[in-house]
Design a protein around this motif. Structure first.
Motif, mmCIF file in Angstrom:
data_model
loop_
_atom_site.group_PDB
_atom_site.id
_atom_site.type_symbol
_atom_site.label_atom_id
_atom_site.label_comp_id
_atom_site.label_asym_id
_atom_site.label_seq_id
_atom_site.Cartn_x
_atom_site.Cartn_y
_atom_site.Cartn_z
ATOM 1 N N TRP A 32 37.505 -34.945 24.310
ATOM 2 C CA TRP A 32 37.946 -33.602 24.635
ATOM 3 C C TRP A 32 37.227 -32.499 23.848
ATOM 4 O O TRP A 32 36.820 -31.485 24.451
ATOM 5 N N PRO A 33 37.033 -32.613 22.524
ATOM 6 C CA PRO A 33 36.361 -31.514 21.823
ATOM 7 C C PRO A 33 34.991 -31.170 22.410
ATOM 8 O O PRO A 33 34.636 -29.988 22.528
ATOM 9 N N ASP A 34 34.231 -32.179 22.801
ATOM 10 C CA ASP A 34 32.906 -31.908 23.366
ATOM 11 C C ASP A 34 32.989 -31.401 24.797
ATOM 12 O O ASP A 34 32.180 -30.576 25.224
ATOM 13 N N ILE A 35 33.973 -31.907 25.564
ATOM 14 C CA ILE A 35 34.184 -31.380 26.912
ATOM 15 C C ILE A 35 34.554 -29.896 26.823
ATOM 16 O O ILE A 35 34.031 -29.058 27.557
ATOM 17 N N ARG A 36 35.454 -29.613 25.913
ATOM 18 C CA ARG A 36 35.891 -28.224 25.719
ATOM 19 C C ARG A 36 34.712 -27.321 25.368
ATOM 20 O O ARG A 36 34.538 -26.245 25.942
ATOM 21 N N ASP A 37 33.886 -27.765 24.407
ATOM 22 C CA ASP A 37 32.738 -26.947 24.005
ATOM 23 C C ASP A 37 31.770 -26.740 25.168
ATOM 24 O O ASP A 37 31.218 -25.653 25.357
ATOM 25 N N ALA A 38 31.548 -27.802 25.961
ATOM 26 C CA ALA A 38 30.589 -27.719 27.063
ATOM 27 C C ALA A 38 31.068 -26.778 28.164
ATOM 28 O O ALA A 38 30.274 -26.065 28.775
ATOM 29 N N LEU A 39 32.376 -26.751 28.404
ATOM 30 C CA LEU A 39 32.916 -25.963 29.515
ATOM 31 C C LEU A 39 33.375 -24.564 29.121
ATOM 32 O O LEU A 39 33.216 -23.616 29.883
ATOM 33 N N PHE A 40 33.946 -24.450 27.928
ATOM 34 C CA PHE A 40 34.612 -23.195 27.564
ATOM 35 C C PHE A 40 34.074 -22.549 26.296
ATOM 36 O O PHE A 40 34.518 -21.460 25.930
ATOM 37 N N GLY A 41 33.138 -23.215 25.620
ATOM 38 C CA GLY A 41 32.578 -22.643 24.406
ATOM 39 C C GLY A 41 33.637 -22.380 23.357
ATOM 40 O O GLY A 41 34.492 -23.228 23.089
ATOM 41 N N ASP A 42 33.625 -21.179 22.793
ATOM 42 C CA ASP A 42 34.580 -20.847 21.727
ATOM 43 C C ASP A 42 35.769 -20.037 22.229
ATOM 44 O O ASP A 42 36.491 -19.415 21.443
ATOM 45 N N LYS A 43 36.001 -20.046 23.536
ATOM 46 C CA LYS A 43 37.144 -19.314 24.082
ATOM 47 C C LYS A 43 38.456 -19.934 23.616
ATOM 48 O O LYS A 43 38.576 -21.148 23.502
ATOM 49 N N VAL A 44 39.442 -19.111 23.357
ATOM 50 C CA VAL A 44 40.765 -19.581 22.950
ATOM 51 C C VAL A 44 41.488 -20.150 24.169
ATOM 52 O O VAL A 44 41.509 -19.534 25.246
ATOM 53 N N ILE A 45 42.089 -21.331 24.008
ATOM 54 C CA ILE A 45 42.875 -21.946 25.077
ATOM 55 C C ILE A 45 44.310 -22.101 24.595
ATOM 56 O O ILE A 45 44.583 -22.865 23.668
ATOM 57 N N ALA A 46 45.225 -21.368 25.209
ATOM 58 C CA ALA A 46 46.641 -21.490 24.855
ATOM 59 C C ALA A 46 47.190 -22.784 25.449
ATOM 60 O O ALA A 46 46.884 -23.130 26.587
ATOM 61 N N GLU A 47 47.992 -23.502 24.665
ATOM 62 C CA GLU A 47 48.500 -24.794 25.106
ATOM 63 C C GLU A 47 50.004 -24.746 25.327
ATOM 64 O O GLU A 47 50.754 -24.199 24.516
ATOM 65 N N ASN A 48 50.433 -25.317 26.450
ATOM 66 C CA ASN A 48 51.856 -25.487 26.755
ATOM 67 C C ASN A 48 52.655 -24.204 26.574
ATOM 68 O O ASN A 48 53.726 -24.193 25.967
ATOM 69 N N LEU A 129 43.248 -17.081 34.078
ATOM 70 C CA LEU A 129 43.899 -15.967 34.751
ATOM 71 C C LEU A 129 42.888 -14.868 35.052
ATOM 72 O O LEU A 129 41.755 -14.892 34.560
ATOM 73 N N ASN A 130 43.303 -13.903 35.856
ATOM 74 C CA ASN A 130 42.403 -12.809 36.219
ATOM 75 C C ASN A 130 41.998 -11.957 35.030
ATOM 76 O O ASN A 130 40.997 -11.233 35.094
ATOM 77 N N ASP A 131 42.737 -12.036 33.925
ATOM 78 C CA ASP A 131 42.346 -11.298 32.721
ATOM 79 C C ASP A 131 41.406 -12.104 31.828
ATOM 80 O O ASP A 131 41.033 -11.658 30.744
ATOM 81 N N GLY A 132 41.025 -13.305 32.282
ATOM 82 C CA GLY A 132 40.089 -14.135 31.529
ATOM 83 C C GLY A 132 40.748 -15.084 30.546
ATOM 84 O O GLY A 132 40.056 -15.939 29.958
ATOM 85 N N SER A 133 42.053 -14.992 30.358
ATOM 86 C CA SER A 133 42.731 -15.876 29.401
ATOM 87 C C SER A 133 42.818 -17.298 29.949
ATOM 88 O O SER A 133 42.876 -17.508 31.166
ATOM 89 N N LEU A 134 42.835 -18.290 29.035
ATOM 90 C CA LEU A 134 42.881 -19.703 29.401
ATOM 91 C C LEU A 134 44.180 -20.332 28.922
ATOM 92 O O LEU A 134 44.632 -20.062 27.798
#
Length: 271
Positions: A32-48, A129-134
């Motif tokens: 997951w850490p490498d998948i995350r970096d490859a797809l989303f870079g350093d973007k913040v992803i809120a969980e649950n 979301l349309n505001d770019g948040s993940l």
């Protein structure tokens, strides 16, 4: 044509997954850490955080046909809506199973599909979301061998029905509110990992690459597909009819073959 990058994501991740080496085998076992970096870079992803939820069996009955539902907890409004959902199966050879794009005409970004699961893994949905948040939710699924499991149909039968579609809708479609439909597409979605017992060779990958669903002249949903979607892909989705129109679908596969079909829809005023 929609990019084929999700099919080649595993190749792009290979050098990343090897960086930890034997000195950190435990970390390397978590892709997951490498998948995350490859797809989303350093973007913040809120969980649950309640934006979406993933529903999948904790132990799959059939690893080649694992049902997954992504529930959207917010409506599709002009101020705030889910624009894209990435469906990721961490330990699959091609982990990004599909990218689902939605519009305001979806009404509700909840959707279901069926996937292959190659080994015990997390199945994740990351909503943009349309505001770019993940926003992310996940479910751990126990299943193995789904990507190399033999096809349910023989090749001749699969290709005889290639691209045929069926659309299931409610008995009564309501105007100006979300209605759920199910699209079924006849396609072997060969993974490239399945073995032909007759030829004694691996069957080349041949999969649905894109699906575009329109109501009238408006796009409801588009899907970027991959080998991780099951044979004969199925999609439950929502749409909001504002008048009598046609539901049309266009499918493009990895061999460049195009299939299209349309169905008339006559909604009734909602009560």
């Amino acid at each position: 044509m929609i990019s084929r990058r999700i099919f080649f994501l595993s190749a792009a991740l290979a050098p990343l997954l090897g960086r930890t080496g034997l000195a950190n085998a435990e970390a390397a076992d978590d892709p997951w850490p490498d998948i995350r970096d490859a797809l989303f870079g350093d973007k913040v992803i809120a969980e649950n955080d309640g934006i979406i939820a993933v529903e999948a069996p904790k132990r799959a009955y059939d690893a080649a046909i694992v049902p997954v539902t992504v529930h959207a907890a917010i409506p599709q409004t002009a101020d705030r809506y889910i624009k894209t959902v990435h469906l990721i199966i961490d330990k699959n050879p091609a982990p990004e199973a599909g990218i689902f794009h939605f519009t305001l005409d979806s009404g509700d970004a909840t959707f279901s599909t069926r996937v292959r699961v190659n080994e015990y893994t997390n199945v994740r949905a990351i909503a943009e979301l349309n505001d770019g948040s993940l926003h992310m939710a996940l479910q751990f699924v126990k299943a193995a061998g789904g990507c190399s499991a033999p096809a349910l149909k023989d090749k001749e039968k699969s290709f005889a029905n290639l691209g045929r579609m069926k659309l299931k809708q409610p008995d009564q479609v309501a105007l100006n509110q979300p209605n759920q439909a199910q699209l079924l597409v006849s396609h072997p979605n060969f993974s490239g990992m399945q073995f032909d017992q007759i030829s004694r060779n691996y069957i080349p990958a041949h999969f649905i690459q894109s699906v575009t669903v329109r109501y009238g002249d408006r796009t409801v949903m588009t899907v970027e597909g991959n080998i991780s979607l099951s044979e004969d892909p199925s999609f439950h989705f929502n749409y909001v009819p504002t008048a009598e129109a046609e539901m049309s679908v266009e499918v493009v596969d990895s061999d460049g073959m195009k299939f299209s079909q349309a169905w008339p829809v006559s909604p009734a005023p909602s009560l």
